[in-house]
Design a protein around this motif. Sequence first.
Motif, PDB file in Angstrom:
ATOM      1  N   LEU A 191       1.246  -0.972   0.045  1.00 38.54           N
ATOM      2  CA  LEU A 191       0.445   0.022  -0.165  1.00 38.54           C
ATOM      3  C   LEU A 191       0.664   0.803  -0.134  1.00 38.54           C
ATOM      4  O   LEU A 191       0.527   2.246  -0.447  1.00 38.54           O
ATOM      5  N   PHE A 192       1.593   1.215   0.639  1.00 32.83           N
ATOM      6  CA  PHE A 192       2.904   2.579   0.805  1.00 32.83           C
ATOM      7  C   PHE A 192       3.632   2.690  -0.811  1.00 32.83           C
ATOM      8  O   PHE A 192       3.577   3.133  -1.142  1.00 32.83           O
ATOM      9  N   GLN A 244       4.566   5.762  -5.324  1.00 33.07           N
ATOM     10  CA  GLN A 244       4.215   5.868  -6.784  1.00 33.07           C
ATOM     11  C   GLN A 244       3.915   7.079  -7.286  1.00 33.07           C
ATOM     12  O   GLN A 244       4.115   8.070  -8.038  1.00 33.07           O
ATOM     13  N   TRP A 245       2.060   7.221  -6.653  1.00 33.16           N
ATOM     14  CA  TRP A 245       1.367   8.659  -6.955  1.00 33.16           C
ATOM     15  C   TRP A 245       1.735   9.448  -6.293  1.00 33.16           C
ATOM     16  O   TRP A 245       1.924  10.630  -7.374  1.00 33.16           O
ATOM     17  N   LEU A 246       2.600   9.544  -5.720  1.00 28.45           N
ATOM     18  CA  LEU A 246       3.397  10.427  -4.462  1.00 28.45           C
ATOM     19  C   LEU A 246       4.455  11.353  -6.050  1.00 28.45           C
ATOM     20  O   LEU A 246       4.659  12.570  -6.280  1.00 28.45           O
ATOM     21  N   GLY A 247       4.968  10.258  -6.525  1.00 26.54           N
ATOM     22  CA  GLY A 247       6.412  10.458  -7.594  1.00 26.54           C
ATOM     23  C   GLY A 247       6.145  11.416  -8.592  1.00 26.54           C
ATOM     24  O   GLY A 247       6.447  11.865  -9.105  1.00 26.54           O
ATOM     25  N   VAL A 248       3.929  10.554  -9.382  1.00 21.77           N
ATOM     26  CA  VAL A 248       3.942  11.257 -10.701  1.00 21.77           C
ATOM     27  C   VAL A 248       3.743  12.850 -10.113  1.00 21.77           C
ATOM     28  O   VAL A 248       3.803  13.268 -11.127  1.00 21.77           O
ATOM     29  N   ILE A 253       9.450   7.255   1.005  1.00 18.26           N
ATOM     30  CA  ILE A 253       9.713   8.220  -0.354  1.00 18.26           C
ATOM     31  C   ILE A 253      10.438   7.511  -1.230  1.00 18.26           C
ATOM     32  O   ILE A 253      10.662   8.126  -2.150  1.00 18.26           O
ATOM     33  N   GLY A 254      10.820   6.254  -0.725  1.00 21.04           N
ATOM     34  CA  GLY A 254      11.781   5.555  -2.271  1.00 21.04           C
ATOM     35  C   GLY A 254      10.912   5.068  -3.102  1.00 21.04           C
ATOM     36  O   GLY A 254      11.957   4.983  -4.306  1.00 21.04           O
ATOM     37  N   ALA A 283       8.510   6.848  -4.191  1.00 19.05           N
ATOM     38  CA  ALA A 283       8.323   8.899  -4.554  1.00 19.05           C
ATOM     39  C   ALA A 283       9.732   9.032  -5.433  1.00 19.05           C
ATOM     40  O   ALA A 283       9.082   9.277  -6.603  1.00 19.05           O
ATOM     41  N   ARG A 284      11.024   9.046  -4.703  1.00 20.68           N
ATOM     42  CA  ARG A 284      11.321   8.728  -5.577  1.00 20.68           C
ATOM     43  C   ARG A 284      11.891   8.069  -7.005  1.00 20.68           C
ATOM     44  O   ARG A 284      12.403   8.644  -8.256  1.00 20.68           O
ATOM     45  N   ASP A 285      11.139   6.562  -6.543  1.00 23.45           N
ATOM     46  CA  ASP A 285      12.038   5.943  -8.002  1.00 23.45           C
ATOM     47  C   ASP A 285      10.204   6.229  -9.266  1.00 23.45           C
ATOM     48  O   ASP A 285      10.944   6.048 -10.460  1.00 23.45           O
ATOM     49  N   ALA A 286       9.120   6.508  -8.436  1.00 20.13           N
ATOM     50  CA  ALA A 286       8.814   7.443  -9.732  1.00 20.13           C
ATOM     51  C   ALA A 286       8.622   8.474 -10.048  1.00 20.13           C
ATOM     52  O   ALA A 286       8.553   9.149 -11.272  1.00 20.13           O
ATOM     53  N   PHE A 287       9.028   9.396  -9.419  1.00 21.80           N
ATOM     54  CA  PHE A 287       9.647  10.667  -9.718  1.00 21.80           C
ATOM     55  C   PHE A 287      10.788  11.205 -11.094  1.00 21.80           C
ATOM     56  O   PHE A 287      10.294  11.541 -11.858  1.00 21.80           O
ATOM     57  N   ARG A 288      11.729  10.035 -10.824  1.00 20.52           N
ATOM     58  CA  ARG A 288      12.590   9.781 -12.245  1.00 20.52           C
ATOM     59  C   ARG A 288      11.898   9.321 -13.182  1.00 20.52           C
ATOM     60  O   ARG A 288      12.479   9.388 -14.067  1.00 20.52           O
ATOM     61  N   ARG A 289      11.105   8.204 -13.140  1.00 23.84           N
ATOM     62  CA  ARG A 289      10.301   7.582 -14.438  1.00 23.84           C
ATOM     63  C   ARG A 289       9.322   8.833 -15.158  1.00 23.84           C
ATOM     64  O   ARG A 289       9.270   8.159 -15.970  1.00 23.84           O
ATOM     65  N   HIS A 290       9.777   9.396 -14.411  1.00 22.75           N
ATOM     66  CA  HIS A 290       7.907   9.943 -14.717  1.00 22.75           C
ATOM     67  C   HIS A 290       8.562  11.678 -15.142  1.00 22.75           C
ATOM     68  O   HIS A 290       7.705  12.623 -15.768  1.00 22.75           O
ATOM     69  N   LEU A 291       9.239  12.382 -14.646  1.00 22.29           N
ATOM     70  CA  LEU A 291      10.252  13.692 -14.837  1.00 22.29           C
ATOM     71  C   LEU A 291      10.364  13.709 -16.758  1.00 22.29           C
ATOM     72  O   LEU A 291      11.148  12.819 -17.062  1.00 22.29           O
ATOM     73  N   THR A 292      10.010  14.699 -16.342  1.00 23.53           N
ATOM     74  CA  THR A 292       9.803  15.259 -18.551  1.00 23.53           C
ATOM     75  C   THR A 292      11.140  15.760 -18.493  1.00 23.53           C
ATOM     76  O   THR A 292      11.570  16.465 -17.738  1.00 23.53           O
ATOM     77  N   GLY A 293      11.898  15.352 -19.646  1.00 22.95           N
ATOM     78  CA  GLY A 293      13.075  15.633 -19.938  1.00 22.95           C
ATOM     79  C   GLY A 293      14.274  14.594 -18.653  1.00 22.95           C
ATOM     80  O   GLY A 293      15.652  15.488 -19.447  1.00 22.95           O
ATOM     81  N   ARG A 294      14.060  13.331 -18.520  1.00 21.84           N
ATOM     82  CA  ARG A 294      14.525  13.178 -17.851  1.00 21.84           C
ATOM     83  C   ARG A 294      16.405  12.608 -18.224  1.00 21.84           C
ATOM     84  O   ARG A 294      15.709  12.018 -19.083  1.00 21.84           O
TER      85      ARG A 294
END
Length: 388
Positions: free
Chosen positions: A268-269, A274-278, A306-307, A309-320
């Motif tokens: 669940l976390f 993951q939604w937090l990272g998006v 947080i872990g 979230a960081r993974d999802a952030f890197r996957r969805h960041l524009t211009g990653r």
Amino acid sequence: MSTYRDFANRGSARATVLKTVGTRERRSHLTAPRVPTVGIDIGGTKVMAGVVDADGVILEKVRTETPDKSKSPQVVEDTICELVLDLSDRHDVHAVGIGAAGWVDADRSKVLFAPHLAWRNEPLRDALSARLAVPVLVDNDANTAAWAEWRFGAGRGEDHLVMITLGTGIGGAILEDGQLKRGKYGVAGEFGHMQVVPGGHRCACGNRGCWEQYSSGNALVREARELAAADSPVAYNIIDRVGGSVHDITGPLITELAREGDAMCVELFQDIGQWLGVGIANLAAALDPSCFVIGGGVSAADDLLIGPARDAFRRHLTGRGYRPEARIAKAELGPEAGMVGAADLARLVARRFRRTNRRRVERHERYERYAQALRSPSSVRPTQEPPT
């Protein structure tokens, strides 16, 4: 008719003035008086007040339950005044800062709307200033928490910071070059109501698919309860822990079980992380900050949240891969952040208040000296008007 050079010179002068004013405002917290102030954090369930010094150290704090939201605003104001007066008995209080869970207008005088309190266009600042006889500052609680983290916590040294508070819902704040960005009407930072899933879960705001319906304390508890109510095999552990009472499933319990390694709670976390990272990736595309600070009660799960979230952030960041990545950090000040930030912001009001009062006293003293000179028969009658 003015020439182009006149326009250019005028524009340059205006830019210089604006730059000077901006620098003064950015550094105002450095020149504020190092005096104790009271910070108050008002939520749906508790009112917490504390005396805070200029270094962000809490000298004393008290708390009480928030009066029922069906009661009049006067009841909440009475509670605030009681806490401040109680602290004033033991501390020299120079100003009061309030972080309110609601929308505060751009002048920081009215609470436009508070979902958990009966405040609708409530002139809170003026009402409390009249009763407490000290200057009062009112701001959104996420703004005060962001200010505290920037001054004393995880955001120190950052020029462009975005704070995300994960609790029952999602709040947020934007801070650039030492200035909180409140927007034209004072309600900037309501990130939780960005729509991320068209036609998704219904939100209390009336819309569907809001971000906070997928990454918040409410989302975490809702998913756990749905699995338990369906008698899912993955939920047997948490069902056993609450004795079969699904409504006793809470966020802290889910966090505790996740730390113990319960597979469902960990998953669940991961989902809400993951939604937090998006959502953070979307905010990075719009605001491009150097740092995201994650606070609120749900952030107590640490890397369980947080872990992912960081993974999802890197996957969805524009211009990653072709742009610098913002730092994602957990808030350091915990549940006291809003209170500490409100108190520190109040020091700016205390500075202006003291300077204004000092000028008023000096002007009064000058008039008194002038009046005494007029009344004194032995003195030479002044020939000039008193200075203003």
